[in-house]
Design an enzyme around this catalytic site. Sequence first.
Site, short mmCIF file in Angstrom:
data_model
loop_
_atom_site.label_atom_id
_atom_site.label_comp_id
_atom_site.label_asym_id
_atom_site.label_seq_id
_atom_site.Cartn_x
_atom_site.Cartn_y
_atom_site.Cartn_z
N THR A 101 30.08 47.47 21.09
CA THR A 101 30.38 46.69 19.89
C THR A 101 31.81 46.19 20.01
O THR A 101 32.76 46.95 19.83
CB THR A 101 30.21 47.54 18.63
N LYS A 132 36.64 50.70 13.17
CA LYS A 132 37.00 49.67 14.15
C LYS A 132 36.08 48.47 14.05
O LYS A 132 36.53 47.31 14.09
CB LYS A 132 36.96 50.29 15.56
N LYS A 189 25.84 41.83 15.60
CA LYS A 189 26.06 43.27 15.57
C LYS A 189 27.06 43.65 14.47
O LYS A 189 26.83 44.61 13.71
CB LYS A 189 26.58 43.75 16.92
#
Length: 295
Positions: free
Chosen positions: A95, A240, A171
């Site tokens: 990711t 994050k 995503k």
Amino acid sequence: MNIAFIGLGQMGQAIAHNLLKRNHTLTVFNRSRAKADTLIQAGAHWADTPASAVAEAEVVFTMLSDDAALHEVALGEFGFLAALPEGAIHISCSTISPETARQLAEQHQTRKTKYVACPVFGKPDAAQAAKLWLCTSGNQGAKENVRPLLDLIGQGVYDFGDEVGAANVVKLAGNFLLGCAIEAMAEAFTLGEKNGVARSAMYDLFSNTLFASPVYKNYGKLIADEVYQPVGASPALIRKDMRLLLDVAQKSLVPMPFGMVVFQQLTATVAKGVPDIDWAGFAGEVSENAGVGKR
């Protein structure tokens, strides 16, 4: 097929095992060799550097924690990109930001190798069962060539075209939707608890009627019970992701106030150093702010 796999956290190990089960030749690298032990016992080969891992690879998978880690293993002192054989394909399951994906794709193009973005949805148990949902974007020919490998690790592949950063946007958007669902359930269940309604009773109703979906059933159970185990991903890791989401939103001029709520809740959880909980544990911030909860 000769495959290299770089990044052996919970997700990486599970995916790599599924590739190895199909009798592919697998060479692995991870910063900590101990995480490769079970794969080596199952027949994988160990490489001392990312570059040596890909020396004979036709395909290299990466599953790493963030953009910096991917940049280091690809372009660092012992990075694999310069050593990757011409025509080989890099499948990036991490990711990361769409901008990083675009930059890597450009680097691959100059070296006559190819890049496929392939971030995944699913927890480690889904990865072990080869039940991940995969999002792809990038070079069409490369995607077609690696599709048999993707079918070994997931239950479905959704393609988002040639623009290589597209799958990474999807995503981030998906993790945003998950975060919003967690926050919404936490607020609703806490409201019920403060008014004498059992969290479990609300979960039972909503997860079987209005919101009968995997997200509400699986994450809802954690939130109703306030037991955030097992750990699928840590609060710091998904924080994050929310930071990347907000960065893309800012560059795209898309206001995302709910994204900021989830980011701030995760920030509070990380700042408190709450140990060994799944990222859904940020729901505990809602309970604590209401003067209840047992996180």
